[in-house]
Write a protein that holds these residues in place. Structure first.
Motif, mmCIF file in Angstrom:
data_model
loop_
_atom_site.group_PDB
_atom_site.id
_atom_site.type_symbol
_atom_site.label_atom_id
_atom_site.label_comp_id
_atom_site.label_asym_id
_atom_site.label_seq_id
_atom_site.Cartn_x
_atom_site.Cartn_y
_atom_site.Cartn_z
ATOM 1 N N ILE A 16 0.867 -1.264 -0.223
ATOM 2 C CA ILE A 16 -0.097 0.253 -0.017
ATOM 3 C C ILE A 16 1.097 1.419 -0.222
ATOM 4 N N VAL A 17 1.947 1.035 0.733
ATOM 5 C CA VAL A 17 2.795 2.260 0.854
ATOM 6 C C VAL A 17 3.380 2.548 -0.502
ATOM 7 N N VAL A 18 4.223 1.051 -1.102
ATOM 8 C CA VAL A 18 4.552 2.156 -2.431
ATOM 9 C C VAL A 18 3.854 2.456 -3.429
ATOM 10 N N MET A 19 2.561 1.723 -3.456
ATOM 11 C CA MET A 19 1.758 1.720 -4.442
ATOM 12 C C MET A 19 0.972 3.470 -4.485
ATOM 13 N N ILE A 20 1.189 4.111 -2.870
ATOM 14 C CA ILE A 20 0.769 5.568 -2.583
ATOM 15 C C ILE A 20 1.631 6.139 -3.004
ATOM 16 N N GLN A 21 2.958 5.716 -2.801
ATOM 17 C CA GLN A 21 4.112 6.923 -3.508
ATOM 18 C C GLN A 21 3.941 6.879 -4.958
ATOM 19 N N THR A 22 4.145 5.753 -5.349
ATOM 20 C CA THR A 22 4.210 6.059 -6.885
ATOM 21 C C THR A 22 2.799 6.935 -7.434
ATOM 22 N N THR A 23 2.081 6.610 -6.992
ATOM 23 C CA THR A 23 1.051 7.147 -7.688
ATOM 24 C C THR A 23 1.248 8.964 -6.861
ATOM 25 N N MET A 26 4.523 10.081 -9.798
ATOM 26 C CA MET A 26 3.456 9.964 -11.115
ATOM 27 C C MET A 26 2.814 12.181 -11.184
ATOM 28 N N GLU A 27 2.221 12.280 -10.268
ATOM 29 C CA GLU A 27 1.571 13.800 -10.212
ATOM 30 C C GLU A 27 2.276 13.667 -10.313
ATOM 31 N N SER A 28 3.708 13.948 -9.410
ATOM 32 C CA SER A 28 4.301 15.720 -9.350
ATOM 33 C C SER A 28 5.308 15.417 -10.112
ATOM 34 N N ARG A 29 5.605 14.117 -11.191
ATOM 35 C CA ARG A 29 6.033 14.507 -12.511
ATOM 36 C C ARG A 29 5.549 15.369 -13.847
ATOM 37 N N TYR A 30 4.650 14.834 -13.736
ATOM 38 C CA TYR A 30 3.188 15.092 -14.699
ATOM 39 C C TYR A 30 3.262 16.980 -15.030
ATOM 40 N N TYR A 31 3.344 17.043 -12.836
ATOM 41 C CA TYR A 31 2.964 18.508 -12.692
ATOM 42 C C TYR A 31 3.972 19.059 -13.434
ATOM 43 N N GLY A 101 -3.891 18.094 -17.958
ATOM 44 C CA GLY A 101 -3.127 16.395 -17.953
ATOM 45 C C GLY A 101 -4.174 15.313 -17.773
ATOM 46 N N GLU A 102 -4.284 14.495 -18.471
ATOM 47 C CA GLU A 102 -4.757 13.312 -17.905
ATOM 48 C C GLU A 102 -3.827 12.206 -18.229
ATOM 49 N N TYR A 103 -4.376 11.349 -17.122
ATOM 50 C CA TYR A 103 -2.838 10.260 -16.983
ATOM 51 C C TYR A 103 -3.856 9.042 -15.983
#
Length: 124
Positions: A16-23, A26-31, A101-103
């Motif tokens: 769960i922690v890994v999934m939250i961190q990945t999300t 991704m949001e930070s990178r796209y932003y 941006g939508e991903y």
């Protein structure tokens, strides 16, 4: 049995922690990518409007086309990009633009990031 249950809970927590961190990553990178692309494209477009070199921008439509071309060249990731031009005034050198941006997340949910910027040529 107790050890197995504790192990399953521990592994689930880590996943769960890994999934939250990945999300979040991704949001930070796209932003950041959209924010940087928008800033550079607006700055480059306004520079072309001010300089009026050999093929300079002559009207609002050319200003929008130059901006969109520059913006799309800067975005390199796989993201669905929508650009809303709220205001574009060639005469006063002002732009108000929003990029959305939508991903897709690893669990196939869709998420979006939005950046809005305003710029005006100095002196206007």
């Amino acid at each position: 049995m107790r050890t197995v249950i504790i192990s399953v809970i521990g592994i689930s927590s880590i996943l769960i922690v890994v999934m939250i961190q990945t999300t979040v990553n991704m949001e930070s990178r796209y932003y950041e990518e959209i924010n940087d692309a928008l800033a550079v494209a607006m700055s480059q477009t306004m520079t072309e409007v001010m300089e009026q070199e050999s093929y300079g921008i002559q009207n609002r439509n050319e200003m929008i086309a130059a901006f969109l071309q520059s913006m799309l060249q800067k975005v390199s990731t796989d993201i669905d990009l929508t650009v809303k031009i709220h205001q574009c005034n060639y005469e006063t050198g002002q732009m108000d633009v929003e990029a959305i941006g939508e991903y897709q997340l690893p669990d196939y949910r869709k998420k979006s990031v939005s950046v809005r910027r305003r710029i005006a040529v100095a002196g206007n």
